[in-house]
Design a protein around this motif. Structure first.
Motif: not given
Length: 406
Positions: A237-265
């Motif tokens: 429902a976001l703009d732009p829209a995307y999906r959760t990978p629902n699988m292991p990730i290869t980079s912690v940079s994906e955490l930027r897209a997680v709900s509630g993740m502030r840039p400073d955090i």
């Protein structure tokens, strides 16, 4: 009679022939109108010659201008091509040097493994701590001028995100649990504590739990959101829209897209978590960073250890390294079996490492991150990417902070 004829003839010739003086007189050689014509002809010829010379000069200047323009253009193209070729050569050379650091790191890790096997250090799988050669920053001068430097980071001194979705971790948020703490596995509670322990960032327990729930939903294999989590329906429902990978990730940079993740955090968190290996892994008690040590609270709640408590563990480890896990749990903090819930999540040896390398040639720097996996004597490169100078410098500062008093 003859005289009469001669006289007549002489008179006749006198009339027909001009006087010799007249013929030889300069003033009478060219008539006035002839002299004017001659002067006009000479003037016209001179003017024509001057015009021809002017045209020739203009043509010469044009040719010189064209030649100069061509020379400048050719010189510019030559310089550009030369610089392009030089840059390409230096780029290739620096990349080969950076690839060479992977071989050096692999050699150091292999030698460390052989030394552990020879000494019987650790609990069967060896021992890895920050006093060993592989953990010391290295710098080498180059024959071409410049230098090559790098350091190896133990990724098992960080918190592995994939540990939160291990088979014993509640995937539904523990809806039937009696208390909020029981809705989380021990590894998930450790992540909540870690979020509250980040240096330079204020995160309360409620926000930390919401980020933890969203991160677990990002990694798990289902589309069932946890109590404070978010699955694809939320992100769609976001703009732009995307999906959760629902699988292991290869980079912690994906955490930027997680709900509630502030840039400073994220900017602080990224230095204390890892996505490698892509399955659950233990934390090395000999290399764990101070924020990670704060997650080892024997109380099963969400509150991390105080900074003083974590620093006491760090100072004890620095002055008198723990002999093994038994010695670690003999600290006053864990007397009476406290901390047994996270004991299976700790280890003394490591298999996953991050190599940060940098080369400088001709005042040009290039940086690279390489993720390494060690299985016995075999060291493999799992992933590599170029790093920015800022990333490298921040990582270097953090690594050196773990080697000396923060």
């Amino acid at each position: 009679m003859l005289s009469d004829h001669t006289s007549r003839t002489g008179v006749h010739h006198h009339r027909l022939l001009p006087d010799l003086a007249t013929l030889t007189s300069p003033s009478s050689a060219v008539r006035p109108h002839s002299r004017r014509a001659l002067r006009g002809s000479r003037t016209a010829s001179f003017r024509s010659l001057r015009r021809s010379q002017g045209v020739a000069l203009i043509i010469a200047l044009l040719v010189a201008g064209i030649v100069a323009t061509l020379v400048v253009a050719m010189s510019r193209d030559f310089n550009l091509n030369y610089r392009r070729s030089a840059n390409a050569a230096i780029a290739e050379q620096t990349w080969l040097y950076l690839r060479g650091t992977e071989e050096l790191a692999a050699l150091a890790l292999t030698i460390d493994h052989d030394a552990d096997q020879a000494s019987g250090a650790g609990s069967g799988e060896g021992r890895d701590d920050l006093t060993e050669v592989w953990a010391q920053p290295q710098e080498y001068p180059l024959d071409e001028g410049g230098f090559l430097s790098g350091f190896v980071i133990d990724l098992q001194g960080r918190f592995n995100l994939h540990t939160m979705i291990a088979s014993d971790s509640p995937s539904d948020g523990g809806a039937q649990a009696a208390t909020a703490s029981e809705q989380y596995s021990e590894s998930q509670r450790m992540f909540v504590r870690l979020l509250q322990s980040l240096p330079g960032v204020e995160v309360d327990e409620f926000e930390a739990r919401a980020i933890a729930d969203a991160t677990i939903d990002w990694l798990d294999t289902d589309e069932n959101p946890r109590l404070n989590g978010a699955e694809s329906a939320f992100y769609g429902a976001l703009d732009p829209a995307y999906r959760t990978p629902n699988m292991p990730i290869t980079s912690v940079s994906e955490l930027r897209a997680v709900s509630g993740m502030r840039p400073d955090i994220f900017e602080s968190l990224q230095h204390f978590v890892t996505a490698w290996p892509q399955q659950a892994s233990e934390i090395n008690i000999h290399t764990a960073t101070v924020p990670v040590l704060r997650t080892l609270n024997p109380d099963q709640g969400f509150t991390p250890l105080s900074e003083d408590q974590a620093m006491a563990i760090w100072e004890r480890r620095r002055s008198q390294p723990f002999e093994d896990l038994e010695a670690f749990f003999q600290q006053e903090l864990f007397v009476g079996g406290a901390g047994s819930q996270f004991r299976p999540l700790l280890t003394e040896s490591s298999k996953s490492f991050l190599l940060a390398s940098m080369v400088e040639i001709d005042d040009r720097q290039r940086h690279m991150y390489s993720w390494l996996s060690r299985e016995g004597r075999l060291v493999r490169v799992l992933q590599r990417r170029e790093a920015t100078q800022t990333e490298f410098l921040v990582t270097e500062v953090l690594v050196k902070a773990e080697l000396v008093a923060p």
